[in-house]
Design a protein around this motif. Structure first.
Motif, PDB file in Angstrom:
ATOM      1  N   ASP A  20      31.796 -14.740  -1.586  1.00 46.59           N
ATOM      2  CA  ASP A  20      30.494 -14.630  -0.911  1.00 46.59           C
ATOM      3  C   ASP A  20      29.777 -15.972  -0.991  1.00 46.59           C
ATOM      4  OD1 ASP A  20      28.497 -11.901  -0.190  1.00 46.59           O
ATOM      5  OD2 ASP A  20      27.726 -13.955  -0.124  1.00 46.59           O
ATOM      6  N   ARG A  21      29.250 -16.411   0.142  1.00 50.21           N
ATOM      7  CA  ARG A  21      28.558 -17.713   0.172  1.00 50.21           C
ATOM      8  C   ARG A  21      27.265 -17.661  -0.651  1.00 50.21           C
ATOM      9  NH1 ARG A  21      28.509 -18.401   6.122  1.00 50.21           N
ATOM     10  NH2 ARG A  21      27.856 -20.511   5.689  1.00 50.21           N
ATOM     11  N   HIS A  22      26.726 -16.450  -0.860  1.00 48.58           N
ATOM     12  CA  HIS A  22      25.560 -16.280  -1.724  1.00 48.58           C
ATOM     13  C   HIS A  22      25.997 -15.502  -2.971  1.00 48.58           C
ATOM     14  CE1 HIS A  22      22.852 -18.047   1.153  1.00 48.58           C
ATOM     15  NE2 HIS A  22      23.327 -17.249   2.118  1.00 48.58           N
ATOM     16  N   SER A  23      25.027 -14.952  -3.712  1.00 49.29           N
ATOM     17  CA  SER A  23      25.379 -14.212  -4.922  1.00 49.29           C
ATOM     18  C   SER A  23      24.888 -12.770  -4.789  1.00 49.29           C
ATOM     19  CB  SER A  23      24.744 -14.891  -6.149  1.00 49.29           C
ATOM     20  OG  SER A  23      25.091 -14.175  -7.308  1.00 49.29           O
ATOM     21  N   PRO A  24      25.737 -11.871  -4.318  1.00 51.44           N
ATOM     22  CA  PRO A  24      25.270 -10.511  -4.015  1.00 51.44           C
ATOM     23  C   PRO A  24      24.946  -9.691  -5.267  1.00 51.44           C
ATOM     24  CG  PRO A  24      27.658 -10.728  -3.684  1.00 51.44           C
ATOM     25  CD  PRO A  24      27.157 -12.084  -4.020  1.00 51.44           C
ATOM     26  N   PRO A  25      23.958  -8.776  -5.231  1.00 47.60           N
ATOM     27  CA  PRO A  25      23.098  -8.507  -4.071  1.00 47.60           C
ATOM     28  C   PRO A  25      22.066  -9.620  -3.883  1.00 47.60           C
ATOM     29  CG  PRO A  25      22.455  -7.131  -5.942  1.00 47.60           C
ATOM     30  CD  PRO A  25      23.661  -7.892  -6.376  1.00 47.60           C
ATOM     31  N   HIS A  26      21.817 -10.017  -2.640  1.00 49.31           N
ATOM     32  CA  HIS A  26      20.883 -11.108  -2.356  1.00 49.31           C
ATOM     33  C   HIS A  26      20.030 -10.736  -1.137  1.00 49.31           C
ATOM     34  CE1 HIS A  26      23.284 -12.302   1.119  1.00 49.31           C
ATOM     35  NE2 HIS A  26      24.358 -12.133   0.369  1.00 49.31           N
ATOM     36  N   THR A  27      19.102 -11.642  -0.801  1.00 45.76           N
ATOM     37  CA  THR A  27      18.139 -11.311   0.261  1.00 45.76           C
ATOM     38  C   THR A  27      18.344 -12.151   1.522  1.00 45.76           C
ATOM     39  OG1 THR A  27      16.583 -12.911  -0.655  1.00 45.76           O
ATOM     40  CG2 THR A  27      16.348 -10.642  -1.410  1.00 45.76           C
ATOM     41  N   PHE A  28      19.524 -12.740   1.690  1.00 49.15           N
ATOM     42  CA  PHE A  28      19.738 -13.646   2.823  1.00 49.15           C
ATOM     43  C   PHE A  28      20.413 -12.984   4.017  1.00 49.15           C
ATOM     44  CE2 PHE A  28      19.815 -16.176  -1.092  1.00 49.15           C
ATOM     45  CZ  PHE A  28      18.684 -16.933  -0.861  1.00 49.15           C
ATOM     46  N   GLY A  29      20.951 -11.774   3.818  1.00 49.44           N
ATOM     47  CA  GLY A  29      21.729 -11.149   4.886  1.00 49.44           C
ATOM     48  C   GLY A  29      21.071  -9.893   5.423  1.00 49.44           C
ATOM     49  N   SER A  30      21.813  -8.771   5.333  1.00 54.00           N
ATOM     50  CA  SER A  30      21.369  -7.514   5.944  1.00 54.00           C
ATOM     51  C   SER A  30      21.216  -6.370   4.951  1.00 54.00           C
ATOM     52  CB  SER A  30      22.388  -7.094   7.013  1.00 54.00           C
ATOM     53  OG  SER A  30      22.580  -8.110   7.945  1.00 54.00           O
ATOM     54  N   SER A  31      21.478  -6.616   3.666  1.00 54.02           N
ATOM     55  CA  SER A  31      21.584  -5.484   2.729  1.00 54.02           C
ATOM     56  C   SER A  31      20.539  -5.522   1.613  1.00 54.02           C
ATOM     57  CB  SER A  31      23.002  -5.461   2.122  1.00 54.02           C
ATOM     58  OG  SER A  31      23.967  -5.341   3.138  1.00 54.02           O
ATOM     59  N   HIS A  32      19.287  -5.785   1.988  1.00 54.58           N
ATOM     60  CA  HIS A  32      18.232  -5.813   0.964  1.00 54.58           C
ATOM     61  C   HIS A  32      16.965  -5.157   1.514  1.00 54.58           C
ATOM     62  CE1 HIS A  32      17.665  -9.358   3.502  1.00 54.58           C
ATOM     63  NE2 HIS A  32      16.372  -9.224   3.245  1.00 54.58           N
ATOM     64  N   GLY A  33      15.995  -4.936   0.620  1.00 55.93           N
ATOM     65  CA  GLY A  33      14.716  -4.369   1.063  1.00 55.93           C
ATOM     66  C   GLY A  33      14.472  -2.966   0.536  1.00 55.93           C
ATOM     67  N   GLU A  34      15.064  -2.648  -0.625  1.00 57.32           N
ATOM     68  CA  GLU A  34      14.711  -1.444  -1.398  1.00 57.32           C
ATOM     69  C   GLU A  34      15.345  -0.137  -0.940  1.00 57.32           C
ATOM     70  OE1 GLU A  34      10.521  -0.697  -3.243  1.00 57.32           O
ATOM     71  OE2 GLU A  34      10.555   0.474  -1.372  1.00 57.32           O
ATOM     72  N   SER A  35      15.442   0.091   0.382  1.00 57.64           N
ATOM     73  CA  SER A  35      15.902   1.428   0.808  1.00 57.64           C
ATOM     74  C   SER A  35      16.590   1.367   2.174  1.00 57.64           C
ATOM     75  CB  SER A  35      14.699   2.372   0.881  1.00 57.64           C
ATOM     76  OG  SER A  35      13.634   1.756   1.588  1.00 57.64           O
ATOM     77  N   ARG A  36      17.534   2.271   2.362  1.00 53.12           N
ATOM     78  CA  ARG A  36      18.208   2.446   3.653  1.00 53.12           C
ATOM     79  C   ARG A  36      18.299   3.947   3.926  1.00 53.12           C
ATOM     80  NH1 ARG A  36      17.429  -2.183   4.027  1.00 53.12           N
ATOM     81  NH2 ARG A  36      18.823  -3.878   4.637  1.00 53.12           N
ATOM     82  N   ILE A  37      17.996   4.325   5.157  1.00 54.52           N
ATOM     83  CA  ILE A  37      18.075   5.745   5.528  1.00 54.52           C
ATOM     84  C   ILE A  37      19.533   6.179   5.610  1.00 54.52           C
ATOM     85  CG2 ILE A  37      17.734   7.373   7.457  1.00 54.52           C
ATOM     86  CD1 ILE A  37      15.108   5.966   8.074  1.00 54.52           C
ATOM     87  N   THR A  38      19.795   7.406   5.128  1.00 53.31           N
ATOM     88  CA  THR A  38      21.053   8.057   5.461  1.00 53.31           C
ATOM     89  C   THR A  38      20.729   9.440   6.019  1.00 53.31           C
ATOM     90  OG1 THR A  38      23.259   8.685   4.757  1.00 53.31           O
ATOM     91  CG2 THR A  38      21.503   9.005   3.130  1.00 53.31           C
ATOM     92  N   ARG A  39      21.569   9.924   6.919  1.00 50.35           N
ATOM     93  CA  ARG A  39      21.344  11.230   7.547  1.00 50.35           C
ATOM     94  C   ARG A  39      22.671  11.716   8.091  1.00 50.35           C
ATOM     95  NH1 ARG A  39      20.308   9.054  12.894  1.00 50.35           N
ATOM     96  NH2 ARG A  39      20.120   6.832  12.568  1.00 50.35           N
ATOM     97  N   THR A  40      22.704  12.934   8.640  1.00 54.33           N
ATOM     98  CA  THR A  40      23.985  13.512   9.065  1.00 54.33           C
ATOM     99  C   THR A  40      23.985  13.918  10.542  1.00 54.33           C
ATOM    100  OG1 THR A  40      24.217  14.360   6.825  1.00 54.33           O
ATOM    101  CG2 THR A  40      25.773  15.178   8.430  1.00 54.33           C
ATOM    102  N   ALA A  41      22.903  14.498  11.019  1.00 52.13           N
ATOM    103  CA  ALA A  41      22.835  14.914  12.441  1.00 52.13           C
ATOM    104  C   ALA A  41      22.596  13.655  13.265  1.00 52.13           C
ATOM    105  CB  ALA A  41      21.704  15.923  12.636  1.00 52.13           C
ATOM    106  N   TYR A  42      23.666  12.953  13.564  1.00 48.92           N
ATOM    107  CA  TYR A  42      23.576  11.562  13.997  1.00 48.92           C
ATOM    108  C   TYR A  42      23.387  11.450  15.497  1.00 48.92           C
ATOM    109  CZ  TYR A  42      23.963   6.845  12.236  1.00 48.92           C
ATOM    110  OH  TYR A  42      23.659   5.571  11.807  1.00 48.92           O
ATOM    111  N   PHE A  43      22.179  11.046  15.921  1.00 52.88           N
ATOM    112  CA  PHE A  43      21.901  11.024  17.360  1.00 52.88           C
ATOM    113  C   PHE A  43      22.648   9.903  18.073  1.00 52.88           C
ATOM    114  CE2 PHE A  43      18.256   8.737  15.424  1.00 52.88           C
ATOM    115  CZ  PHE A  43      18.298   7.535  16.104  1.00 52.88           C
ATOM    116  N   GLU A  44      23.124   8.908  17.300  1.00 48.77           N
ATOM    117  CA  GLU A  44      23.866   7.799  17.924  1.00 48.77           C
ATOM    118  C   GLU A  44      25.238   8.240  18.423  1.00 48.77           C
ATOM    119  OE1 GLU A  44      22.206   7.788  15.137  1.00 48.77           O
ATOM    120  OE2 GLU A  44      21.045   5.941  14.884  1.00 48.77           O
TER     121      GLU A  44
END
Ligand SMILES: Cc1cc2nc3c(=O)[nH]c(=O)nc-3n(C[C@H](O)[C@H](O)[C@H](O)COP(=O)(O)OP(=O)(O)OC[C@H]3O[C@@H](n4cnc5c(N)ncnc54)[C@H](O)[C@@H]3O)c2cc1C
Length: 365
Positions: A20-44
């Protein structure tokens, strides 16, 4: 996605090295900010549902192995007019897969979830198997498993090239050239550096935490499901219950400027926050206009919003993953397991036909 792939490979007994070019977990990409939604009835798309159903036990497995709290179930509300895609699509996915959902009309929504200010025509789908994941803790737990199983994490080491040779695959970094039987590329917003033929675009995203009123106990995880709302004039807004009793995080889904990972504007301006302030004022009860924290993050989007996961068409020893378009984190354990299937077996039993790497060429995109 890289941590998840390494974790799933290490659990199968593979000897894994992760760069990894950074040191994960880090704040330079897409995987930071405290929380991510998960769900099952997926409208996508209903085809995501079987994959999602696999993730819940995998998150629990990771929690048990790491001792970290990663997944909190709160339910999810998809709010909007009855014609909103989030509403119709969730109901369609639920009908296809016999999922536990309820359709709430405005009155019931107001009574049960007083944090939301809704119009008389608004409805909500309540998805029971839903909640949020803590992304930094999840990445840390996955990497921890890799290391516990004998894998190596090389931090601050950028891969500059991947050479497909007759007997092996060579990974070139600033430090050395190393050879492997198989390589998985999961470089997020930097993917174009190693895979220049995928039509990916990078989009800046802003997260904001607003202070909440002291008495607003209806905003706590037990009483306030994660939500996605189609908000007229603002676009889709999503949010989480208050995790600290002091603030609540919301963000707009898409609506961000095109950027690139080395030049993304990290400073947050009033123009970023004004639509969210408007949202808070008109649609949330118990949330103030005071922003106490912000963060910027990147979506890496495919043209159709679905993931790109598969074997490099030119070399089946190389697996390519771009599982973002703003909704990938919840899938990390299963995408990691699929990548492990592809790296080990050259195929997977999961249906990944919608994620084909070559569909954009076929569509002429
Ligand atoms: C603001 C925001 C909100 C989101 N909300 C949700 C949500 O609620 N639910 C959900 O399911 N998903 C959500 N997502 C999407 C989800 O977070 C992404 O799908 C996921 O984080 C993508 O992970 P990734 O591994 O592709 O990218 P990253 O986590 O950015 O990882 C890429 C890694 O590759 C490394 N790297 C890049 N190039 C190189 C190189 N050449 N050599 C070595 N290392 C390299 C980087 O340092 C980085 O660590 C959200 C995304 C954002 C930005």
């Amino acid at each position: 996605m890289g941590s998840a792939t390494s974790w799933r490979l290490a659990e199968r007994g593979a000897q894994v090295t992760c760069f990894d070019r950074h040191s994960p977990p880090h704040t330079f990409g897409s995987s930071h900010g405290e929380s991510r939604i998960t769900r099952t009835a997926y409208f996508e798309g209903p085809w995501y549902v079987p994959l999602l159903q696999e993730t819940f036990p995998l998150w629990r497995e990771l929690e048990a192995a790491s001792g970290a709290e990663l997944l909190t179930l709160t339910g999810a509300l998809m709010i909007g007019p009855p014609s909103a895609e989030a509403v119709t699509g969730s109901l369609a996915a639920a009908a296809d897969h016999g999922l536990d959902v309820r359709l709430l009309k405005a009155d019931e929504l107001r009574k049960t979830y007083p944090g939301h200010i809704v119009g008389n025509r608004d409805v909500a789908v309540l998805d029971a198997q839903a909640g949020f994941i803590r992304p930094e803790a999840a990445v840390d737990a996955m990497i921890g498993r890799v290391e516990a199983l004998g894998g190596e994490i090389r931090r601050g080491v950028a891969v500059s090239a991947i050479n497909r040779r007759s007997g092996d695959v060579e990974v070139v970094t600033d430090e050395a050239r190393e050879t492997f039987d198989a390589v998985v590329i999961a470089a997020g917003a930097w993917t174009h550096e190693l895979v220049d033929w995928l039509p990916l675009t990078v989009e800046r995203q802003v997260l904001a935490w607003f202070a909440i009123d002291a008495e607003a106990d209806w905003l706590t995880p037990g009483r306030f499901p994660v939500f996605i709302r189609q908000a007229h004039g603002i676009g889709d807004v999503y949010g989480f219950p208050s995790l600290d009793g002091l603030s609540l995080k919301i963000a707009r889904h898409h609506e961000g400027d095109a950027t690139d990972p080395e030049h993304v504007l990290r400073d947050v301006a009033d123009s970023d926050l004004d639509p969210l302030r408007r949202y808070v004022k008109t649609r949330l009860r118990g949330v103030t206009q005071r922003v106490i924290r912000t963060a910027t993050c990147m979506y890496t989007n495919t043209p159709d919003g679905h993931f790109a996961v598969g074997l490099d068409p030119e070399d089946p020893r190389v697996v390519v993953i771009s599982a973002c378009s703003g909704h990938g984190f919840k899938f990390a354990p299963v995408i990691g397991d699929i990548a492990a299937d592809l790296a080990f077996e050259g195929h997977t039993s999961r249906d990944i036909s919608h994620f084909s790497l070559t569909r954009f060429q076929q569509a002429g995109a």
